[in-house]
Design an enzyme around this catalytic site. Structure first.
Site, short mmCIF file in Angstrom:
data_model
loop_
_atom_site.label_atom_id
_atom_site.label_comp_id
_atom_site.label_asym_id
_atom_site.label_seq_id
_atom_site.Cartn_x
_atom_site.Cartn_y
_atom_site.Cartn_z
CB SER A 143 -0.84 -0.11 0.92
OG SER A 143 -2.01 -0.81 1.39
CD GLN A 191 -1.64 7.80 -2.59
OE1 GLN A 191 -1.19 8.09 -2.38
NE2 GLN A 191 -2.89 6.12 -3.00
CE1 TYR A 241 -3.81 14.02 2.88
CE2 TYR A 241 -4.66 12.15 2.17
CZ TYR A 241 -4.45 12.63 3.08
OH TYR A 241 -3.26 12.24 4.17
NE ARG A 254 -6.05 3.99 -1.11
CZ ARG A 254 -5.12 3.55 -0.33
NH1 ARG A 254 -4.39 4.85 0.21
NH2 ARG A 254 -5.48 2.90 0.06
N GLY A 314 -0.36 -2.74 4.40
CA GLY A 314 0.50 -1.67 4.71
C GLY A 314 1.24 -1.94 5.83
NE ARG A 315 -1.68 0.73 11.04
CZ ARG A 315 -2.16 1.80 9.92
NH1 ARG A 315 -3.13 0.84 9.53
NH2 ARG A 315 -2.01 2.96 11.01
#
Length: 786
Positions: A439, A517, A601, A643, A740-741
């Site tokens: 991610s 991205q 955003y 996204r 991700g994590r």
């Protein structure tokens, strides 16, 4: 003696109590009766006097059969062996699930069910409670105006009065209940029907889809089964609206003919209802406590509310009969807190699984196009409690058939022995060796937007770790488009050269692909680094930069800086910045570009009605993001992902339906993939966190907007196990899965996932310098590696 020794403790009124504690249970269903029996069992602590008040006669009940899991039965055996023994003598047991769909019956074994009639269960628990000395008062309704007197005369008032609990309503201010209504209506019926499995029937009618959940609960002297009929409200209106009772029964009999096989329907065919999921902020108020459906409900498609009520009763009884429990107000309050603390995590986990299952059935029309084996697997794994690996343990033959069908559907010429996550994927000409993505994760470690050695090491390590595609963090298109001073950018030649250096490393040292991205922070910019105070403005006012947004609304009212509403000239300039950054990304040699239209955003803020209050043409919420997409497309001819936040998790914001519309619009405008995320649009959101909690949104998009255009769908969000990755792919809920994590915890997560599955083929190749470590080192008796 049952009465406590020593000085008599005081009652709630403050008077010294000379008799045993007194408990009033409102509601004589299974949970209330079981609690009464458990409280009256002999033990080392005083047995309270228990009165159960039930408004119905003892023989009256609603529903037909009750299903139990092995886990629940083990708990009953530990709490009251006598009840368990009596239940075991009456159970009907089976282990198969039959899925009837598109003219086929697909059977999966190894699931382990036990059921009996609700009348039998109530009779058994009534006798047990009475034998142990509980007073059962039937035809004794407790009205709201009598609750105060009932509570005053007892040390504890237990609300076991079901989903429509009058006790809960009376204490609503303290308990703060909420009821979420489902989109389907359902009806409980019975039939003298001999079944050997739990059956799911998907009935396709001219009016829409009807589903039936059917299971046996008696085999002798006459067989009996429960049928739960469920359909969307609009389907119900088209089939049954305006019919009288006789006509309704006749229509249902005809509709259910494939299920009934000549048997007659039993039960009230007019008792249709929408399922209401009950949640309470608190389960007790002073000396009143909730139990079972009065406290919480979970959709019937994952099991029985009776199961939860019995488990609640066992936990509450354990606390009330624990050593040292003296029934003083302080001790009682502590016991009720402990009961809730023990049960709430279990209940909330069940409710999350139930919500996933309920929504799956509500969205059933999305899946009926799936091939039968994929559909069956999807149905079995709908709540995420059964997974690919779990189903393989339960029924390896059935799972092998699912895997073989999946391999055929992929049409990649690779055998069924390849785990789904390691099958290759082609995205608009880009070949990915597997379906795993790293991610996009902000690192906040750039200097003036310039990615440095940290980014080279960070992204290089993840590329070496086996993922098919590694995403950069959000790369900002301008200095004022950064979230923090540490965010990376792509607005000058030095940054372009730095990204080219990273792309060269990824391509030369690994077989991974690199995605970049692009985004602009909008109103969420000019903040501190994450570990210094997430979303907090920079401490030095002189260092803050001017924020731009669709409308002049701060992200966190009272703490965030106020943005100004962007002028049309500013929006045109930002659009050009996106296009220039896309051209730089192409020159830098990245493989995929992703436009960040999520998480509040700038582009995301245009999409949400919560953040876009404009009255000009850009009040058309998709207009500006689509203009930016078009500008990026002109500068970039490679694979392009967008996204999105598929829901805002906030009333008045975008929901799942709007998420599908956003995905459809971006797909139509040229996006090759939709990366599905959720939320972070407004600070006071209320997300329903949980394991793979965003996957249902990706699932819905993939089986609607994306399916129509052949657009790939990427899912993400609290996915941490390779088993979940395989399950999502096999069920057709996503094409690619981003984690991700887990990749922060273990840069080689993907390669280790392959090793744990015993797979070492294509899509899971270790880099040549690392191959010596591709297997765990062998150790001798000293523990040293050989």
């Amino acid at each position: 003696m049952d009465a406590p020794r020593g000085p008599a403790p005081r009652s709630r009124s403050g008077r010294r109590r000379t008799a045993a504690p007194r408990v009033a249970v409102v509601g004589g269903g299974p949970g209330g009766l079981y609690l009464a029996a458990l409280l009256r069992r002999p033990g080392p602590t005083p047995r309270p006097a228990v009165t159960v008040q039930e408004r119905n006669p003892p023989e009256r009940t609603f529903g037909f059969g009750v299903v139990f899991s092995d886990e629940t039965l083990d708990g009953i055996a530990a709490a009251d062996p006598a009840v368990h023994t009596e239940l075991s003598r009456r159970f009907v047991r089976w282990d198969a699930i039959d899925i009837h769909h598109r003219g086929r019956v697909l059977t999966s074994h190894g699931h382990g069910f036990a059921a009996l009639g609700r009348h039998q269960l109530l009779g058994l628990l009534q006798r047990r409670a009475a034998d142990l000395g509980a007073e059962l008062r039937f035809r004794s309704e407790v009205r709201p105006d009598g609750l105060g007197a009932l509570a005053a005369g007892h040390d504890l008032l237990v609300a076991a009065d079901g989903v429509g609990s009058a006790v809960r309503a009376e204490h609503a201010a303290a308990l703060r209940p909420e009821v979420a209504r489902g989109r389907c209506v359902y009806l409980w019926l019975g039939a003298e029907l001999a079944l050997d499995a739990f059956e799911f029937h998907i009935l396709r009618t001219p009016h829409g889809i009807v589903q039936v959940h059917a299971y046996p609960y008696r085999r002798a002297p006459r067989p009996a089964a429960t049928l739960v009929v469920e359909m969307r409200e609009d389907v119900h209106r088209r089939i049954l609206a305006g019919l009288d009772a006789d006509k309704s029964r006749a229509v249902l009999g005809e509709l259910l003919a494939p299920v009934l096989r000549g048997a007659r329907v039993e039960g009230d065919t007019d008792r249709w209802a929408a399922f209401g999921t009950v949640r309470c902020a608190a389960w007790s108020d002073g000396g009143t406590v909730l139990l079972g459906d009065a406290a919480h409900t979970a959709h019937f498609s994952i099991g029985s509310g009776t199961k939860l009520a019995l488990e609640d009763a066992a936990a509450l009884a354990d606390r009330l009969r624990a050593p040292g429990q003296d029934w003083s107000p302080g001790s009682l309050a502590e016991a009720l807190r402990d009961y809730e603390a023990e049960r709430r995590p279990v209940v909330e986990s069940t409710q999350r699984a139930a919500r996933a299952s309920q929504e799956w059935f509500e969205d059933l029309p999305l899946y009926v196009h799936q091939p039968p084996l994929r559909f069956a697997f999807n149905l079995l794994c709908r709540s995420r409690r059964i997974t690919h690996a779990n189903l393989r343990l339960r029924d390896p033959r059935f799972t092998a058939r699912v895997e073989a069908a999946h391999a055929r559907g992929c049409a990649d010429g690779i055998g069924a022995d390849v785990p789904p996550m390691f099958r290759p994927f082609r995205l608009a000409g880009l070949e990915l060796k597997n379906r795993v993505l790293v991610s996009a994760m902000d690192m906040y470690s750039a200097a003036d937007g310039l990615p440095g050695d940290f980014h080279l090491a960070h992204l290089g390590a993840r590329a070496l770790g086996g993922a098919g595609l590694v995403m950069t963090e959000m790369v900002c298109v301008s200095p004022s488009g950064r979230i923090t001073p540490g965010c990376a950018g792509l607005w000058n030649d030095a940054q372009e050269a730095a990204w080219a250096r990273i792309a060269d490393l990824v391509h030369s040292a690994s077989t991974a692909r690199l995605g970049l991205q692009l985004g602009h922070s909008g109103r969420k910019g000019s903040t501190r680094l994450m570990w210094e105070g997430m979303d907090e403005p920079l401490p030095n006012p002189a260092e803050n930069w001017r924020l731009v947004a669709p409308s002049a609304l701060p992200y966190r009212p009272g703490s965030s800086r106020l943005p100004h509403a962007a002028t049309r000239a500013e929006l045109a300039a930002i659009r050009r910045e996106f296009a220039a950054a896309a051209a730089r990304a192409a020159r830098a040699g990245v493989d995929l570009l992703e436009l960040h239209c999520a998480h509040g955003y700038l582009l995301s803020s245009f999409l949400s009605p919560l953040t876009n209050r404009r009255s000009d043409v850009y009040g058309e919420r998709l207009r500006y993001p689509l203009e930016v997409l078009a500008a990026v497309r002109e500068a970039w001819d490679g694979p392009l992902s967008v996204r999105i936040s598929a829901t805002d998790w906030h009333p008045g914001g975008n929901g799942s339906d709007e998420g599908v519309e956003l995905a459809a619009a971006f797909a139509a405008a040229g996006a090759d993939a939709i990366s599905v995320s959720t939320g972070q649009v407004v600070s006071d959101e209320a997300p329903a966190f949980g394991r793979s909690y965003q996957a249902p949104f990706a699932d819905r998009i993939r089986n609607t907007a994306a399916r129509e255009r052949g657009t790939a769908v990427i899912t993400a969000g609290n996915i941490s196990s390779w088993d979940d990755v395989n399950s999502l792919l096999l069920a057709g809920r996503a094409d690619l899965v981003a984690l991700g994590r887990p990749h922060l915890w273990d840069p080689h997560w993907t390669l280790h996932a392959a090793a744990e599955q015993g797979y070492a083929g294509p899509g899971a190749e270790w880099p040549a310098p690392y191959r010596a470590g591709s297997r765990p080192p062998r150790t001798g008796r000293t523990g040293k590696a050989n």
